[in-house]
Design a protein around this motif. Structure first.
Motif, PDB file in Angstrom:
ATOM      1  N   PHE A 360      15.346  75.518  78.221  1.00 20.42           N
ATOM      2  CA  PHE A 360      15.584  74.082  78.380  1.00 20.42           C
ATOM      3  C   PHE A 360      14.934  73.299  77.247  1.00 20.42           C
ATOM      4  O   PHE A 360      15.565  72.462  76.595  1.00 20.42           O
ATOM      5  CB  PHE A 360      15.041  73.631  79.736  1.00 20.42           C
ATOM      6  CG  PHE A 360      14.953  72.147  79.903  1.00 20.42           C
ATOM      7  CD1 PHE A 360      16.053  71.403  80.287  1.00 20.42           C
ATOM      8  CD2 PHE A 360      13.752  71.471  79.691  1.00 20.42           C
ATOM      9  CE1 PHE A 360      15.971  70.023  80.439  1.00 20.42           C
ATOM     10  CE2 PHE A 360      13.658  70.099  79.838  1.00 20.42           C
ATOM     11  CZ  PHE A 360      14.773  69.374  80.213  1.00 20.42           C
ATOM     12  N   LEU A 361      13.662  73.572  76.980  1.00 23.05           N
ATOM     13  CA  LEU A 361      12.934  72.840  75.936  1.00 23.05           C
ATOM     14  C   LEU A 361      13.550  73.083  74.555  1.00 23.05           C
ATOM     15  O   LEU A 361      13.642  72.162  73.738  1.00 23.05           O
ATOM     16  CB  LEU A 361      11.463  73.253  75.935  1.00 23.05           C
ATOM     17  CG  LEU A 361      10.634  72.739  77.118  1.00 23.05           C
ATOM     18  CD1 LEU A 361       9.309  73.472  77.198  1.00 23.05           C
ATOM     19  CD2 LEU A 361      10.411  71.241  77.010  1.00 23.05           C
ATOM     20  N   LYS A 362      13.977  74.307  74.311  1.00 22.92           N
ATOM     21  CA  LYS A 362      14.555  74.650  73.010  1.00 22.92           C
ATOM     22  C   LYS A 362      15.845  73.885  72.744  1.00 22.92           C
ATOM     23  O   LYS A 362      16.175  73.584  71.586  1.00 22.92           O
ATOM     24  CB  LYS A 362      14.814  76.154  72.958  1.00 22.92           C
ATOM     25  CG  LYS A 362      15.324  76.655  71.621  1.00 22.92           C
ATOM     26  CD  LYS A 362      15.503  78.158  71.642  1.00 22.92           C
ATOM     27  CE  LYS A 362      16.055  78.666  70.316  1.00 22.92           C
ATOM     28  NZ  LYS A 362      16.244  80.149  70.334  1.00 22.92           N
ATOM     29  N   ASN A 363      16.582  73.545  73.807  1.00 29.97           N
ATOM     30  CA  ASN A 363      17.896  72.942  73.636  1.00 29.97           C
ATOM     31  C   ASN A 363      17.913  71.421  73.788  1.00 29.97           C
ATOM     32  O   ASN A 363      18.972  70.806  73.663  1.00 29.97           O
ATOM     33  CB  ASN A 363      18.883  73.574  74.620  1.00 29.97           C
ATOM     34  CG  ASN A 363      19.312  74.964  74.187  1.00 29.97           C
ATOM     35  OD1 ASN A 363      20.171  75.127  73.328  1.00 29.97           O
ATOM     36  ND2 ASN A 363      18.676  75.978  74.773  1.00 29.97           N
ATOM     37  N   PHE A 367      15.368  64.101  74.012  1.00 34.62           N
ATOM     38  CA  PHE A 367      13.960  64.203  74.394  1.00 34.62           C
ATOM     39  C   PHE A 367      13.190  64.871  73.266  1.00 34.62           C
ATOM     40  O   PHE A 367      13.656  65.849  72.675  1.00 34.62           O
ATOM     41  CB  PHE A 367      13.802  65.048  75.665  1.00 34.62           C
ATOM     42  CG  PHE A 367      14.044  64.316  76.946  1.00 34.62           C
ATOM     43  CD1 PHE A 367      12.996  63.987  77.789  1.00 34.62           C
ATOM     44  CD2 PHE A 367      15.337  63.971  77.323  1.00 34.62           C
ATOM     45  CE1 PHE A 367      13.224  63.322  78.991  1.00 34.62           C
ATOM     46  CE2 PHE A 367      15.581  63.307  78.516  1.00 34.62           C
ATOM     47  CZ  PHE A 367      14.522  62.976  79.353  1.00 34.62           C
ATOM     48  N   SER A 368      12.011  64.358  72.974  1.00 28.97           N
ATOM     49  CA  SER A 368      11.151  64.975  71.966  1.00 28.97           C
ATOM     50  C   SER A 368      10.205  65.958  72.633  1.00 28.97           C
ATOM     51  O   SER A 368       9.577  65.638  73.652  1.00 28.97           O
ATOM     52  CB  SER A 368      10.340  63.905  71.222  1.00 28.97           C
ATOM     53  OG  SER A 368      11.198  63.039  70.503  1.00 28.97           O
ATOM     54  N   HIS A 369      10.107  67.141  72.063  1.00 30.91           N
ATOM     55  CA  HIS A 369       9.228  68.180  72.597  1.00 30.91           C
ATOM     56  C   HIS A 369       7.851  68.008  71.961  1.00 30.91           C
ATOM     57  O   HIS A 369       7.572  68.545  70.889  1.00 30.91           O
ATOM     58  CB  HIS A 369       9.821  69.548  72.284  1.00 30.91           C
ATOM     59  CG  HIS A 369       9.017  70.695  72.830  1.00 30.91           C
ATOM     60  ND1 HIS A 369       9.248  71.998  72.459  1.00 30.91           N
ATOM     61  CD2 HIS A 369       7.992  70.734  73.709  1.00 30.91           C
ATOM     62  CE1 HIS A 369       8.397  72.790  73.082  1.00 30.91           C
ATOM     63  NE2 HIS A 369       7.615  72.038  73.839  1.00 30.91           N
ATOM     64  N   LEU A 370       6.999  67.219  72.615  1.00 32.51           N
ATOM     65  CA  LEU A 370       5.646  66.983  72.097  1.00 32.51           C
ATOM     66  C   LEU A 370       4.701  66.669  73.239  1.00 32.51           C
ATOM     67  O   LEU A 370       5.121  66.423  74.370  1.00 32.51           O
ATOM     68  CB  LEU A 370       5.643  65.887  71.026  1.00 32.51           C
ATOM     69  CG  LEU A 370       6.112  64.469  71.368  1.00 32.51           C
ATOM     70  CD1 LEU A 370       4.987  63.654  71.985  1.00 32.51           C
ATOM     71  CD2 LEU A 370       6.611  63.774  70.116  1.00 32.51           C
ATOM     72  N   LEU A 379       9.875  62.205  76.399  1.00 29.25           N
ATOM     73  CA  LEU A 379       9.151  63.374  75.904  1.00 29.25           C
ATOM     74  C   LEU A 379       9.162  64.493  76.942  1.00 29.25           C
ATOM     75  O   LEU A 379       9.281  64.236  78.151  1.00 29.25           O
ATOM     76  CB  LEU A 379       7.696  63.000  75.602  1.00 29.25           C
ATOM     77  CG  LEU A 379       7.457  61.687  74.843  1.00 29.25           C
ATOM     78  CD1 LEU A 379       5.978  61.343  74.825  1.00 29.25           C
ATOM     79  CD2 LEU A 379       8.021  61.788  73.431  1.00 29.25           C
ATOM     80  N   ALA A 380       9.001  65.730  76.468  1.00 30.01           N
ATOM     81  CA  ALA A 380       8.945  66.889  77.359  1.00 30.01           C
ATOM     82  C   ALA A 380       7.961  67.911  76.804  1.00 30.01           C
ATOM     83  O   ALA A 380       7.790  68.030  75.588  1.00 30.01           O
ATOM     84  CB  ALA A 380      10.328  67.513  77.508  1.00 30.01           C
ATOM     85  N   SER A 409       8.030  62.755  80.316  1.00 35.87           N
ATOM     86  CA  SER A 409       7.587  61.367  80.223  1.00 35.87           C
ATOM     87  C   SER A 409       8.833  60.561  79.880  1.00 35.87           C
ATOM     88  O   SER A 409       9.374  60.689  78.771  1.00 35.87           O
ATOM     89  CB  SER A 409       6.513  61.218  79.144  1.00 35.87           C
ATOM     90  OG  SER A 409       6.155  59.850  78.971  1.00 35.87           O
ATOM     91  N   ILE A 410       9.290  59.770  80.826  1.00 34.79           N
ATOM     92  CA  ILE A 410      10.565  59.075  80.657  1.00 34.79           C
ATOM     93  C   ILE A 410      10.352  57.767  79.903  1.00 34.79           C
ATOM     94  O   ILE A 410       9.529  56.935  80.289  1.00 34.79           O
ATOM     95  CB  ILE A 410      11.237  58.803  82.019  1.00 34.79           C
ATOM     96  CG1 ILE A 410      11.350  60.112  82.813  1.00 34.79           C
ATOM     97  CG2 ILE A 410      12.599  58.166  81.821  1.00 34.79           C
ATOM     98  CD1 ILE A 410      12.133  61.201  82.103  1.00 34.79           C
ATOM     99  N   GLY A 411      11.112  57.598  78.832  1.00 33.82           N
ATOM    100  CA  GLY A 411      10.971  56.440  77.970  1.00 33.82           C
ATOM    101  C   GLY A 411      11.901  55.302  78.325  1.00 33.82           C
ATOM    102  O   GLY A 411      12.316  55.154  79.482  1.00 33.82           O
ATOM    103  N   LEU A 412      12.255  54.527  77.322  1.00 32.67           N
ATOM    104  CA  LEU A 412      12.991  53.286  77.532  1.00 32.67           C
ATOM    105  C   LEU A 412      14.465  53.380  77.139  1.00 32.67           C
ATOM    106  O   LEU A 412      15.176  52.363  77.166  1.00 32.67           O
ATOM    107  CB  LEU A 412      12.335  52.153  76.730  1.00 32.67           C
ATOM    108  CG  LEU A 412      10.832  51.954  76.940  1.00 32.67           C
ATOM    109  CD1 LEU A 412      10.359  50.752  76.134  1.00 32.67           C
ATOM    110  CD2 LEU A 412      10.490  51.791  78.410  1.00 32.67           C
ATOM    111  N   GLU A 413      14.955  54.578  76.821  1.00 26.73           N
ATOM    112  CA  GLU A 413      16.344  54.731  76.415  1.00 26.73           C
ATOM    113  C   GLU A 413      17.293  54.449  77.589  1.00 26.73           C
ATOM    114  O   GLU A 413      16.862  54.293  78.739  1.00 26.73           O
ATOM    115  CB  GLU A 413      16.588  56.153  75.900  1.00 26.73           C
ATOM    116  CG  GLU A 413      15.678  56.579  74.758  1.00 26.73           C
ATOM    117  CD  GLU A 413      14.438  57.325  75.213  1.00 26.73           C
ATOM    118  OE1 GLU A 413      13.845  58.034  74.402  1.00 26.73           O
ATOM    119  OE2 GLU A 413      14.067  57.180  76.407  1.00 26.73           O
TER     120      GLU A 413
END
Length: 430
Positions: A360-363, A367-370, A379-380, A409-413
């Motif tokens: 999931f994270l790889k694909n 979402f930014s993986h950080l 972010l994830a 972490s859900i952002g403002l998009e």
């Protein structure tokens, strides 16, 4: 009370508290003072400022005209009597612990906390003999059972990182008050917009201002806020607050600064001695970010609610830890303490375990993986191998950060775009 004497609303204070037009230039935005030191009018002034006999700026490690307005604003939003801006949230926790505790002391801590906090606590226990006793915060009475004569404080998070669960602050505060222990609350995930711990009996609040307070993910910073209510006076358990400081003319902070002695102790020991001061540039950036905090937190919470409901119905998702969901065991507490929403950080478990989580994270594309949280962008991260990697597998499972778990972490998009990204990442097979 006349309208003129009514306290300003939260949104107004988020924009204006702690600041005023610059008297030298008339600039309305707080100027950025990039200076190490400050010129004194003479030797008497220099000596008086260093001895705390006179207020003023001496060296930016301890305070700065850009940092001070940030401290006033955060104190205002939290409802505290004083605040100390510091280099990071991790530094804030370190200074709190070092100001309160000495070798051989113990304190109670919620067993589920931010991984960085747990790592610091473990290191201090081993190297400095400052011992945390971990308590299941789901049942407040567990704290009372764990109190011993060595216990000197209680530490919890208002909203738990990373599960998103809301803690019963008021019940734990009553136990702390009964045993005359300061209650310390990490309010990073909630921010004062969602929860103000002092209103429920907390004594000290701290933040990683790198997260929601700043909101932009560009700088690191932290804050310590003094609630001004704990009775430190004459309490020999806390000598840095209640007893004379010989190097400051035997000044006793509870006498000299009765409204916020803990904040002053944190500044003198934490900033002047230990040295993790906040850069004026970082203070400027966080101060600017706070101006939009109410707007951002509303959007964060609304977006998180939509995304969590989507994930809860997805066939590739085993479970979602988000108290905003109907039927979640923590929902009642979340509605009580944070009716506007339980923040925007939560976890979900992939049905295919760690291989599914890694896939999931790889694909992910949008979402930014950080490892950060609380940014405008979503972010994830995989906590078991990053933020909570120092925990043993059985403790990871108990904390809800097993190998199958992903923190979001859900952002403002726009939520349509976020869900589309989640959908394609969950559907990926390689």
């Amino acid at each position: 009370m006349s309208d003129q004497n009514k306290p300003l609303a939260f949104a107004t204070r988020a924009v204006q508290a702690g600041t005023a037009p610059d008297p030298a230039t008339g600039a309305r935005a707080t100027p950025l003072f990039l200076t190490n030191g400050f010129v004194f009018d003479g030797p008497d002034m220099a000596a008086d400022i260093f001895a705390m006999r006179q207020t003023g700026f001496s060296y930016s490690r301890g305070s700065n005209p850009t940092t001070a307005p940030l401290e006033r604003r955060i104190a205002s939003l939290e409802g505290g009597t004083g605040a100390v801006a510091i280099g990071s949230g991790q530094a804030a926790l370190l200074v709190i612990l070092m100001t309160l505790l000495e070798s051989g002391d113990e304190y109670l801590a919620a067993s589920i906390l931010f991984g960085g906090s747990l790592g610091l606590m473990g290191r201090l226990a081993k190297r400095n003999d400052v011992k945390p006793i971990f308590v299941d915060a789901d049942r407040p009475e567990n704290f009372e059972r764990a109190i011993t004569p060595k216990t000197k404080a209680i530490i919890i998070e208002s909203i738990v990182n990373p599960s998103g669960e809301v803690v019963d602050i008021e019940s734990i505060a009553k136990i702390a008050q009964k045993h005359k222990l300061p209650l310390i609350v990490d309010n990073t995930l909630a921010t004062p917009f969602l929860i103000r711990p002092f209103e429920y009996g907390a004594d000290i609040v701290f933040h990683s201002a790198s997260k929601f307070l700043g909101g932009h993910g560009q700088v690191i910073g932290g804050a310590i806020v003094d609630g001004g209510r704990f009775d430190w006076k004459g309490d020999s358990r806390f000598p840095m607050i209640s007893e004379p400081w010989p190097d400051y003319g035997n000044m006793v902070l509870t006498e000299k600064f009765p409204a916020s002695p803990f904040a002053v102790a944190s500044r003198l020991y934490g900033l002047r001695d230990l040295g993790p001061g906040l850069s004026p540039f970082n203070a400027f950036m966080i101060l600017t970010g706070i101006e939009t905090l109410p707007l951002r937190m509303k959007r964060h919470c609304a977006n998180a609610h939509v995304v969590a409901n989507y994930l809860a119905s997805h066939p590739a998702v085993a479970s979602v830890s988000y108290p905003g969901l109907e039927g979640h065991p923590n929902r009642a507490l979340a509605l009580r303490y944070s009716p506007l929403g339980p923040g925007s950080v939560f976890t979900f478990a992939h049905k295919d375990g760690e291989p599914g989580a890694r896939r999931f994270l790889k694909n992910l594309k949008l979402f930014s993986h950080l490892a950060n949280i609380g940014e405008t962008r979503s972010l994830a991260i995989h906590p078991a191998t990053t933020t909570h990697k120092s925990m043993r597998p059985e403790l990871q499972a108990k904390a809800g950060v097993g190998p199958e778990v992903i923190r979001l972490s859900i952002g403002l998009e726009d939520t349509k775009d976020l869900i589309a990204d989640l959908e394609q990442a969950l559907a990926a097979t390689a």
